[in-house]
Design a protein around this motif. Sequence first.
Motif, mmCIF file in Angstrom:
data_model
loop_
_atom_site.group_PDB
_atom_site.id
_atom_site.type_symbol
_atom_site.label_atom_id
_atom_site.label_comp_id
_atom_site.label_asym_id
_atom_site.label_seq_id
_atom_site.Cartn_x
_atom_site.Cartn_y
_atom_site.Cartn_z
ATOM 1 N N ASP A 192 0.830 -1.204 0.000
ATOM 2 C CA ASP A 192 0.000 0.000 0.000
ATOM 3 C C ASP A 192 0.864 1.253 0.000
ATOM 4 O O ASP A 192 1.927 1.286 0.616
ATOM 5 N N ASN A 193 0.384 2.269 -0.677
ATOM 6 C CA ASN A 193 1.068 3.565 -0.675
ATOM 7 C C ASN A 193 0.054 4.660 -0.376
ATOM 8 O O ASN A 193 -0.450 5.304 -1.290
ATOM 9 N N PRO A 194 -0.289 4.864 0.902
ATOM 10 C CA PRO A 194 -1.257 5.909 1.233
ATOM 11 C C PRO A 194 -0.632 7.291 1.094
ATOM 12 O O PRO A 194 0.483 7.530 1.564
ATOM 13 N N MET B 125 -5.770 6.162 -1.038
ATOM 14 C CA MET B 125 -5.189 4.828 -0.992
ATOM 15 C C MET B 125 -4.685 4.409 -2.366
ATOM 16 O O MET B 125 -5.456 4.243 -3.295
ATOM 17 N N ARG B 126 -3.398 4.276 -2.472
ATOM 18 C CA ARG B 126 -2.791 3.781 -3.705
ATOM 19 C C ARG B 126 -1.976 2.546 -3.367
ATOM 20 O O ARG B 126 -1.784 2.224 -2.201
ATOM 21 N N GLN B 127 -1.489 1.889 -4.402
ATOM 22 C CA GLN B 127 -0.624 0.732 -4.191
ATOM 23 C C GLN B 127 0.576 0.840 -5.111
ATOM 24 O O GLN B 127 0.507 1.473 -6.156
ATOM 25 N N GLY C 299 0.030 -4.890 3.595
ATOM 26 C CA GLY C 299 -1.207 -4.130 3.465
ATOM 27 C C GLY C 299 -2.242 -4.897 2.667
ATOM 28 O O GLY C 299 -2.272 -6.121 2.679
ATOM 29 N N THR C 300 -3.098 -4.164 1.945
ATOM 30 C CA THR C 300 -4.158 -4.826 1.185
ATOM 31 C C THR C 300 -3.586 -5.584 -0.003
ATOM 32 O O THR C 300 -4.292 -6.348 -0.649
#
Length: 234
Positions: free
Chosen positions: A81-83, A184-186, A214-215
């Motif tokens: 995940d890259n929030p 919310m990015r990935q 993460g997700t």
Amino acid sequence: RLADMQGLKRGRLRIAMVTTAKYLVPRLLGEFCSRHPGIEASLTVTNREKLLARLAANEDDLVILGKPPSELDVVATPIADNPLVVLARHDHPLAGRNAIPPERIAAEPFVLREPGSGTRLAAEDFFAARGCRLKVRMELGSNEAIKQAIVGGLGISVLSRHTLALEGDAGPLRPLDVAGFPLMRQWHVAYPAGKHLSAVASAFIAHLLANRSGTAAPAPQVAAVVTGPVPAAA
Ligand code: PGA
């Protein structure tokens, strides 16, 4: 198979990644390289636009990027995940407020990444969708330089939460509680569809997948951006 094993003993691995991934990927690459000491790895750090050009020209074994491009036929698998958060100096008047409206944030001076940055694109899209135009006080081509500019009082920014990886909440920056954030990015590991992967590249993908967080962590890929099979470890 023998050739594959020799490839893992020696071999080269050329990776390019977007700037935000530097808070994650070098550590994973370090672990991988200490397990396979004969491998010579190089890591190019650049922004989204330049990375997409490298991907289109097939210049690297693998790339690590945020959103997979719709205009290129690639195999892309989420790895973490890259929030994205709104960062301000700890003593900013909005620090400690809850659910700050995006319109209020857009009234603040911003220090933004350069055009071509995926982080910038995501931030601009978010505010544009709410009819807000950001007040860009300064553009900087580096996440770390932006952090310093925020500390210097030039404004606030939207950056990956991972940019705080080393200092955490003990540092001078705080994420503001803005309605709609974090974005919310990935991150994805990707390569052109149909590319023949080296044994080293396949083994590194397996290492990334074994360390998914993460997700991105659940085993079956539901992200629907995978346009081909994920290669198994060599
Ligand atoms: P950037 O990439 O370094 O171009 O901002 C981050 C991303 O695309 O997720």
